[in-house]
Design an enzyme around this catalytic site. Structure first.
Site, PDB file in Angstrom:
ATOM      1  N   CYS A 126      26.892 -73.610  48.057  1.00  0.00           N
ATOM      2  CA  CYS A 126      26.132 -73.749  46.816  1.00  0.00           C
ATOM      3  C   CYS A 126      26.852 -74.693  45.854  1.00  0.00           C
ATOM      4  O   CYS A 126      27.571 -75.614  46.296  1.00  0.00           O
ATOM      5  CB  CYS A 126      25.838 -72.399  46.181  1.00  0.00           C
ATOM      6  N   ASP A 195      27.516 -64.635  41.360  1.00  0.00           N
ATOM      7  CA  ASP A 195      26.494 -64.339  40.335  1.00  0.00           C
ATOM      8  C   ASP A 195      26.677 -62.943  39.778  1.00  0.00           C
ATOM      9  O   ASP A 195      26.301 -62.669  38.639  1.00  0.00           O
ATOM     10  CB  ASP A 195      25.094 -64.480  40.932  1.00  0.00           C
TER      11      ASP A 195
HETATM   12  O1  LIG Z   1      24.874 -68.983  43.538  1.00  0.00           O
HETATM   13  C1  LIG Z   1      25.123 -69.802  42.690  1.00  0.00           C
HETATM   14  C2  LIG Z   1      24.062 -70.548  41.959  1.00  0.00           C
HETATM   15  O2  LIG Z   1      22.755 -70.144  42.333  1.00  0.00           O
HETATM   16  P1  LIG Z   1      21.502 -70.887  41.656  1.00  0.00           P
HETATM   17  O3  LIG Z   1      21.609 -72.338  41.984  1.00  0.00           O
HETATM   18  O4  LIG Z   1      20.316 -70.224  42.297  1.00  0.00           O
HETATM   19  O5  LIG Z   1      21.563 -70.624  40.165  1.00  0.00           O
HETATM   20  C3  LIG Z   1      26.551 -70.048  42.254  1.00  0.00           C
HETATM   21  O6  LIG Z   1      27.408 -69.941  43.344  1.00  0.00           O
HETATM   22  C4  LIG Z   1      26.932 -68.983  41.218  1.00  0.00           C
HETATM   23  O7  LIG Z   1      25.935 -68.917  40.213  1.00  0.00           O
HETATM   24  C5  LIG Z   1      28.258 -69.291  40.555  1.00  0.00           C
HETATM   25  O8  LIG Z   1      28.154 -70.504  39.866  1.00  0.00           O
HETATM   26  P2  LIG Z   1      29.126 -70.856  38.603  1.00  0.00           P
HETATM   27  O9  LIG Z   1      30.507 -70.736  39.137  1.00  0.00           O
HETATM   28  O10 LIG Z   1      28.740 -72.260  38.234  1.00  0.00           O
HETATM   29  O11 LIG Z   1      28.821 -69.849  37.536  1.00  0.00           O
END
Ligand SMILES: O=C(COP(=O)(O)O)[C@H](O)[C@H](O)COP(=O)(O)O
Length: 323
Positions: A126, A195
């Protein structure tokens, strides 16, 4: 941007990633307060802000950073005696949240980089600002590292990740999600974001994370999760489950094809749950911890007690209080 526009952008994923969603939601609340006329009626102001918070909370269900951030901002606003005090508290809490969120990312990057040895190959999944921060910091320290990045169907967040890596001149290998197990022998460790983290140390992150962790466990490669403390979900202490967002079917299969396949059902869960046993460490701004210390983080860093949680929980059940 208005609060409704921010909410729409979160829902449609123009604003995405758990940390960013939280920061943008908090700025939207702060800016929304500025648009409300000064009437001297504290209760009316608080009611309007609760309504605005409710709109933001309804955008996406999984990233717990969103309700946690809103709670951090709104908690003391609710008990303010005057409208001016409520406005001041809201402004201060919002600014403090945004500042501490950015500081947390810097600290996580510094700690995470220590766990990336010179010459290593890191797999990520991701597009996590926290996880990428560690990789970029390792590079900044002069370490010679490589990254393996997944595609991340159906939204292709992997393309954002490879763009950032490429911009920072980090050699990167990009591949489809289903190649994860084949790639495992070529990497040294996995770093992902989160998340939500539950009281038993399970990590909710982009769908596919649990398969990566499983394969990494089989291949005896470490899995590091990077997460600010506001990604921990205190209400899981009370047995509440993290809701896994299901997005539209046509993100996976175009409507015109689906229309020709009446016996086919499409499912599109966009997050999954990785049990604590498959996670070697969670790096937070408070330190690098084993996942089983999740409860301690909730108690010590999220700053609200069990009584308050119980009230919120009962409130949520009767629909009268904070979600
Ligand atoms: O799964 C996702 C984003 O999912 P989506 O694209 O569906 O929002 C990220 O790994 C986490 O949110 C952590 O991100 P961060 O470290 O930037 O908070």
């Amino acid at each position: 941007m208005t609060l409704l526009q921010t909410a729409e952008q979160i829902q449609t994923m123009q604003i995405r990633g758990a940390g960013k969603i939280a920061r943008e939601a908090v700025s939207a609340l702060r800016d929304h307060a500025e648009t409300l006329p000064h009437t001297g009626d504290a209760a009316a102001f608080i009611r309007e802000m609760e309504h605005a918070a409710g709109i933001l909370l309804g955008t996406r269900p999984t990233a717990v950073s969103l309700p946690n951030a809103i709670q951090m901002v709104m908690r003391d606003v609710r008990t303010a005696r005057t409208e001016e005090a409520a406005r001041r508290i809201l402004r201060e809490k919002a600014d403090a949240f945004i500042w501490s969120s950015r500081t947390a990312l810097d600290r996580i990057a510094a700690m995470g980089a220590n766990h990336i040895p010179d010459g290593s190959v890191v797999m990520t999944h991701c597009n996590s600002k926290a996880a990428l921060g560690c990789i970029l910091e390792a590079k900044r320290q002069g370490k010679n590292i490589e990254v393996y990045a997944t595609e991340v169907r159906p939204w292709n967040q992997g393309r954002l990740t490879i763009k950032t890596l490429n911009d920072n001149e980090i050699p990167t290998t990009y591949f489809v999600d289903s190649a994860v197990r084949s790639m495992m022998k070529e990497i040294d460790l996995v770093i992902v974001g989160a998340d939500a983290i539950t009281v038993n140390g399970a990590v909710v992150n982009k769908v596919g994370t649990s398969q990566i962790a499983l394969c990494a466990n089989e291949a005896r490669k470490n899995v590091i999760v990077t997460a600010e403390t506001y990604k921990f979900a205190p209400r899981t202490i009370l047995g509440e489950l993290i809701q896994i967002e299901e997005r539209a079917q046509n993100e996976v299969l175009p409507d015109e094809i689906a229309a020709t396949l009446p016996f086919v059902r499409v499912k599109n869960p966009v997050f999954d749950v990785t049990p604590a046993d498959y996670i070697d460490m969670i790096i937070t701004e408070a330190g690098a911890l084993p996942p089983h210390l999740a409860y301690t983080i909730m108690r010590e860093y999220l700053g609200w007690g069990l009584d308050e949680l119980q009230n919120q929980f009962l409130g949520a059940r009767t629909g009268t209080e904070f979600r």
